[in-house]
Design an enzyme around this catalytic site. Sequence first.
Site, PDB file in Angstrom:
ATOM      1  N   VAL A 105      42.030  48.652  17.135  1.00 42.06           N
ATOM      2  CA  VAL A 105      42.060  47.547  17.979  1.00 42.06           C
ATOM      3  C   VAL A 105      40.460  47.476  18.439  1.00 42.06           C
ATOM      4  CG1 VAL A 105      43.128  48.837  20.022  1.00 42.06           C
ATOM      5  CG2 VAL A 105      43.367  46.278  19.862  1.00 42.06           C
ATOM      6  N   CYS A 117      57.798  39.446  38.124  1.00 38.98           N
ATOM      7  CA  CYS A 117      59.317  39.942  37.995  1.00 38.98           C
ATOM      8  C   CYS A 117      60.004  38.788  37.591  1.00 38.98           C
ATOM      9  CB  CYS A 117      59.799  40.487  39.186  1.00 38.98           C
ATOM     10  SG  CYS A 117      61.475  40.835  39.115  1.00 38.98           S
ATOM     11  N   HIS A 170      59.799  44.988  32.889  1.00 39.35           N
ATOM     12  CA  HIS A 170      58.948  46.299  32.404  1.00 39.35           C
ATOM     13  C   HIS A 170      59.363  46.649  31.031  1.00 39.35           C
ATOM     14  CE1 HIS A 170      58.948  47.196  37.280  1.00 39.35           C
ATOM     15  NE2 HIS A 170      58.382  46.173  36.835  1.00 39.35           N
ATOM     16  N   GLU A 171      60.697  46.613  31.045  1.00 40.56           N
ATOM     17  CA  GLU A 171      61.110  47.098  29.324  1.00 40.56           C
ATOM     18  C   GLU A 171      60.549  46.207  28.350  1.00 40.56           C
ATOM     19  OE1 GLU A 171      63.462  48.528  32.938  1.00 40.56           O
ATOM     20  OE2 GLU A 171      62.911  46.489  32.356  1.00 40.56           O
ATOM     21  N   ASP A 184      54.160  42.283  39.349  1.00 44.64           N
ATOM     22  CA  ASP A 184      54.439  43.652  39.138  1.00 44.64           C
ATOM     23  C   ASP A 184      52.853  44.155  38.786  1.00 44.64           C
ATOM     24  OD1 ASP A 184      57.086  44.406  40.012  1.00 44.64           O
ATOM     25  OD2 ASP A 184      57.661  43.208  37.944  1.00 44.64           O
TER      26      ASP A 184
END
EC number: 1.7.1.13
Length: 137
Positions: free
Chosen positions: A72, A50, A91-92, A57
Site C-alpha cells: 500500500v 459515533c 468502531h467495530e 470518535d
Amino acid sequence: MTGAASQQQTETPLYGERAIDEAELICFDNPRPGRAYEVSIELPEFTCKCPFSGYPDFAVLRLIYQPGPRVVELKAIKLYVNSYRDRSISHEEVSNRIVDDLVAACDPVWLQLEADFNPRGNVHTVVRVSHGTRQPC
C-alpha cells in the site's frame, strides 16, 4: 479577505478536502515478493463519528502487515483513512471495513489492524482485526 473571496473559498472545496474526497487505496508491486517481511504503519489522528450520538470518535490505528503481491502507498492510506472523518460508523464496523478494503486492494499474506479509540464516557475500546496467517520473518 473580501466578502467575494471569502464566499468563493467556502464554496470551493480546499485542495485537501478534494484529495480526501477522491481518496482510494493505491498499491504498487512488492519489490521483494519472495521474502517474508512486515510493514508497520501508525495513523495517530483517525476520526469518525459515533453512529448513535454523532459525537466524534478519535483513535490511533496501528497496521502491521506482510505484503503479498502489492504494497500500500503511504499517502494513499493516509487520505483513505481521513475519508472516514465525517462518516457515522461504529468502531467495530470501521475496523473491519478498513481491513476488508486493504485486503481487496493489496492482497496481503497477513494483516492486523488495531484501532485504539480514545476513552469516551469512561469507556476505552480497542478493536483488533486480522486476516491471513502470519509468516515468520
